[in-house]
Design an enzyme around this catalytic site. Structure first.
Site, mmCIF file in Angstrom:
data_model
loop_
_atom_site.group_PDB
_atom_site.id
_atom_site.type_symbol
_atom_site.label_atom_id
_atom_site.label_comp_id
_atom_site.label_asym_id
_atom_site.label_seq_id
_atom_site.Cartn_x
_atom_site.Cartn_y
_atom_site.Cartn_z
ATOM 1 N N GLU A 1 0.844 -1.196 0.000
ATOM 2 C CA GLU A 1 0.000 0.000 0.000
ATOM 3 C C GLU A 1 0.873 1.237 0.000
ATOM 4 O O GLU A 1 1.937 1.245 0.595
ATOM 5 C CB GLU A 1 -0.840 0.037 1.299
ATOM 6 C CG GLU A 1 -2.270 -0.285 1.067
ATOM 7 C CD GLU A 1 -3.076 -0.360 2.348
ATOM 8 O OE1 GLU A 1 -2.663 0.191 3.383
ATOM 9 O OE2 GLU A 1 -4.145 -0.975 2.291
ATOM 10 N N LEU B 1 0.661 6.578 3.653
ATOM 11 C CA LEU B 1 0.142 7.947 3.767
ATOM 12 C C LEU B 1 0.889 8.664 4.893
ATOM 13 O O LEU B 1 1.064 8.112 5.977
ATOM 14 C CB LEU B 1 -1.365 7.922 4.033
ATOM 15 C CG LEU B 1 -2.209 7.195 2.975
ATOM 16 C CD1 LEU B 1 -3.669 7.137 3.378
ATOM 17 C CD2 LEU B 1 -2.082 7.876 1.610
ATOM 18 N N ASN C 1 -13.694 -4.514 10.592
ATOM 19 C CA ASN C 1 -13.739 -5.395 11.751
ATOM 20 C C ASN C 1 -15.157 -5.915 11.921
ATOM 21 O O ASN C 1 -16.105 -5.135 12.005
ATOM 22 C CB ASN C 1 -13.281 -4.658 13.010
ATOM 23 C CG ASN C 1 -11.797 -4.354 12.956
ATOM 24 O OD1 ASN C 1 -11.006 -5.204 12.579
ATOM 25 N ND2 ASN C 1 -11.419 -3.143 13.303
ATOM 26 N N ARG D 1 -16.881 -7.286 14.292
ATOM 27 C CA ARG D 1 -17.142 -7.558 15.712
ATOM 28 C C ARG D 1 -17.353 -6.254 16.453
ATOM 29 O O ARG D 1 -17.218 -5.177 15.870
ATOM 30 C CB ARG D 1 -15.927 -8.276 16.311
ATOM 31 C CG ARG D 1 -14.667 -7.457 16.044
ATOM 32 C CD ARG D 1 -13.498 -7.845 16.876
ATOM 33 N NE ARG D 1 -12.266 -7.244 16.376
ATOM 34 C CZ ARG D 1 -11.830 -6.025 16.671
ATOM 35 N NH1 ARG D 1 -12.539 -5.240 17.457
ATOM 36 N NH2 ARG D 1 -10.695 -5.569 16.181
ATOM 37 N N ARG E 1 -7.952 4.347 27.114
ATOM 38 C CA ARG E 1 -7.682 2.947 27.464
ATOM 39 C C ARG E 1 -6.651 2.951 28.584
ATOM 40 O O ARG E 1 -5.525 3.435 28.388
ATOM 41 C CB ARG E 1 -7.117 2.193 26.267
ATOM 42 C CG ARG E 1 -8.078 2.103 25.111
ATOM 43 C CD ARG E 1 -7.557 1.118 24.082
ATOM 44 N NE ARG E 1 -8.360 1.154 22.875
ATOM 45 C CZ ARG E 1 -8.339 0.209 21.944
ATOM 46 N NH1 ARG E 1 -7.541 -0.836 22.071
ATOM 47 N NH2 ARG E 1 -9.092 0.297 20.875
HETATM 48 P P1 ADP Z 1 -4.221 -4.053 11.858
HETATM 49 O O1 ADP Z 1 -5.342 -4.947 11.423
HETATM 50 O O2 ADP Z 1 -2.986 -4.797 12.207
HETATM 51 O O3 ADP Z 1 -4.661 -3.068 12.895
HETATM 52 P P2 ADP Z 1 -4.463 -1.989 9.784
HETATM 53 O O4 ADP Z 1 -4.450 -2.263 8.342
HETATM 54 O O5 ADP Z 1 -5.769 -1.624 10.405
HETATM 55 O O6 ADP Z 1 -3.808 -3.223 10.542
HETATM 56 O O7 ADP Z 1 -3.432 -0.835 10.098
HETATM 57 C C1 ADP Z 1 -3.112 -0.508 11.420
HETATM 58 C C2 ADP Z 1 -2.631 0.915 11.502
HETATM 59 O O8 ADP Z 1 -1.471 1.085 10.671
HETATM 60 C C3 ADP Z 1 -3.637 1.935 11.026
HETATM 61 O O9 ADP Z 1 -4.559 2.335 12.004
HETATM 62 C C4 ADP Z 1 -2.697 3.071 10.655
HETATM 63 O O10 ADP Z 1 -2.271 3.722 11.834
HETATM 64 C C5 ADP Z 1 -1.480 2.361 10.060
HETATM 65 N N1 ADP Z 1 -1.603 2.206 8.594
HETATM 66 C C6 ADP Z 1 -2.230 1.213 7.932
HETATM 67 N N2 ADP Z 1 -2.175 1.394 6.590
HETATM 68 C C7 ADP Z 1 -1.494 2.540 6.381
HETATM 69 C C8 ADP Z 1 -1.094 3.299 5.203
HETATM 70 N N3 ADP Z 1 -1.374 2.867 3.964
HETATM 71 N N4 ADP Z 1 -0.398 4.438 5.389
HETATM 72 C C9 ADP Z 1 -0.068 4.864 6.627
HETATM 73 N N5 ADP Z 1 -0.414 4.219 7.765
HETATM 74 C C10 ADP Z 1 -1.124 3.066 7.665
#
Ligand code: ADP
Length: 456
Positions: A204, A207, A293, A295, A341
């Site tokens: 990806e 960002l 998610n 859940r 939390r």
């Molecule tokens: P997990 O299921 O392990 O929580 P996520 O895909 O939800 O994984 O990503 C977790 C966190 O990682 C996000 O909340 C964000 O903070 C960061 N993140 C995920 N994808 C990106 C991205 N493409 N660019 C920047 N930060 C990202």
């Protein structure tokens, strides 16, 4: 009085969330069965439930993940349904299937939807097809580091290498430049293999300054689909949420309605059932879906505080085949809510601090909610997640909520174990936080580099 939807629900979880589910059940006239490991015999959810069953030894792998013991407990107590809470078996499609095969109702979506969303590549494909904007990146899985490099070179750095089966921030690595991609791919992939037994990876665009904004949805089996607005969960450490608020200080009502409507349409087309959350990154006015998610979320109370809707109650009603109690038009967002939390860990080094709670005094008063199962004399076990309490405040405005949070944190006394209360105290005094001016990387800078005591 509303008719009772189930006679008895087994709660396949522990800690504050087991208690939270117990609360909803009791208010619906439903009896509860608690399950617990040998380390949790004295836990509050066990004390308050109508019945309890010990399902195994202290390590979660021998108790809370022990599906045979859970199904046996449901059988001998004659439960109608099983609520999985969050974490543990809540997003395990095989478990959801087993629950229904054994004649119990799984309080959650179908196994197919859980499976679809637990594979992040499929989840992204699906959402893209349904018209939901996603983060730019590889179109599906990337087979090796060389392919990852070709793609990333074309897309531009930095990029994130992510595990399709990832969760809890595991299996994610950043590559700042072409030099890093080999290492990032190898480390993320071996982590994914070790934690999830699945080494499928994707890429990806990374960002730079996004916020994490998520939309809560509820869908029933009668075609009713609603969204309950957004939550801002940008304050994270190691991809784990620390403090959440609703609504996001970055969105206006129009943006909220727009993304909410888009999500409702997608979830409706999917035929999804139950509570779910679509997580987005939000940057420069644009939303990018990252995952769904399937859940209840840890941070669901902030949504409950601004909507007045009991999300767990709706989950239970939906599982029983009832219609949602609300239509989109009935939902109004009132005021502002913030959740901290509180973990039993050092607020400086974040090392876990299990042990006996010698003194406990929670704050109270107007607009203050504590979701926690701890009490004076309770021993925080070393086997599980270190979350011991959630402090949630609600105010007419964000400013009122912050003032309420400050006074509540000041009143909150937990002695005997270290907690992250001091970190939250610093956070809610911070000018960036007060101004709502933060992104997903902000907290990491605030607490200092990983594994280093933070300098503040
Ligand atoms: P997990 O299921 O392990 O929580 P996520 O895909 O939800 O994984 O990503 C977790 C966190 O990682 C996000 O909340 C964000 O903070 C960061 N993140 C995920 N994808 C990106 C991205 N493409 N660019 C920047 N930060 C990202």
């Amino acid at each position: 009085m509303e008719p009772r939807v189930f006679d008895k629900v087994l709660i396949a979880n522990r800690g504050e969330i087991a208690l939270r589910i117990h609360h909803a059940c009791k208010e619906m006239g439903i009896s509860t069965v608690a399950v617990h490991s040998t380390a949790d015999s004295d836990a509050m959810h066990v004390r308050l439930a109508d019945e309890s069953v010990c399902i195994g030894a202290a390590p979660a792998s021998e108790s809370y993940f022990n599906t045979a013991a859970l199904l046996t407990a449901a059988t001998i107590t004659n439960a109608d349904a099983i609520h999985p809470g969050y974490g543990l078996l809540s997003e395990n499609a095989d478990f959801a299937e087993m629950v229904s095969e054994h004649g119990f109702v799984f309080i959650g979506p179908s196994a197919d939807h859980i499976r679809m969303m637990s594979d992040k590549i499929t989840a992204k494909h699906t959402m893209k097809r349904l018209g939901v904007p996603v983060v730019p990146g590889s179109d599906g899985a990337v087979k090796d580091a060389a392919a990852a490099r070709r793609l990333s070179d074309a897309m531009g750095y930095p990029v994130l290498v992510k595990a399709s089966a990832g969760g809890g921030g595991r299996g994610i690595k950043i590559a700042e430049s072409a030099d890093d991609i080999g290492t990032a791919f190898a480390t993320a992939q071996s982590e994914a293999k070790a934690y999830f037994g699945n080494d499928e990876m994707y890429i990806e665009k990374y960002l730079g300054r996004p916020r994490h904004i998520e939309i809560q949805v509820l869908a029933d089996s009668h075609g009713g689909v609603i969204h309950l607005g957004d939550r801002d969960c940008s304050l994270q450490r190691r991809h784990q949420k620390v403090l959440e608020e609703a609504p996001s200080p970055a969105l206006n009502a129009e943006q909220r309605d727009q993304i909410g409507a888009q999500v409702v349409e997608a979830v409706g087309t999917l035929g999804y059932l139950g509570a779910g959350t679509l997580e987005f990154l939000y940057e420069n006015g644009a939303f990018y879906f990252i995952e769904m998610n399937t859940r209840l979320q840890v941070e669901h109370p902030v949504t409950e505080m601004i909507t007045g809707i009991d999300i767990v109650r709706e989950q239970i009603r939906i599982a029983a085949g009832a219609e949602l109690s609300y239509a989109q038009d009935n939902i109004t967002f009132t005021g502002h809510a913030i959740e901290c939390r509180i973990n039993a860990e050092s607020p400086v080094t974040f090392t876990p601090s299990p042990g006996r709670i010698s003194y406990y005094h929670p704050p109270g008063g107007l607009g203050v909610r504590i979701d926690s199962g701890i009490y004076a004399g309770y021993v925080v076990p070393s086997y599980y997640d270190s979350l011991i309490a959630k402090l949630i405040v609600h105010g007419k405005t964000r400013n009122e909520a912050i003032m309420r949070l400050r006074r509540s944190l000041h009143e909150y006394v937990i002695e005997g174990v270290e907690t992250t209360i001091p970190l939250h105290q610093l956070l809610c005094e911070n000018a960036d936080f007060v101004n709502g001016d933060y992104d997903i990387h902000w907290l990491e800078n605030f607490v200092g580099p990983e594994d280093q005591p933070h300098a503040r």
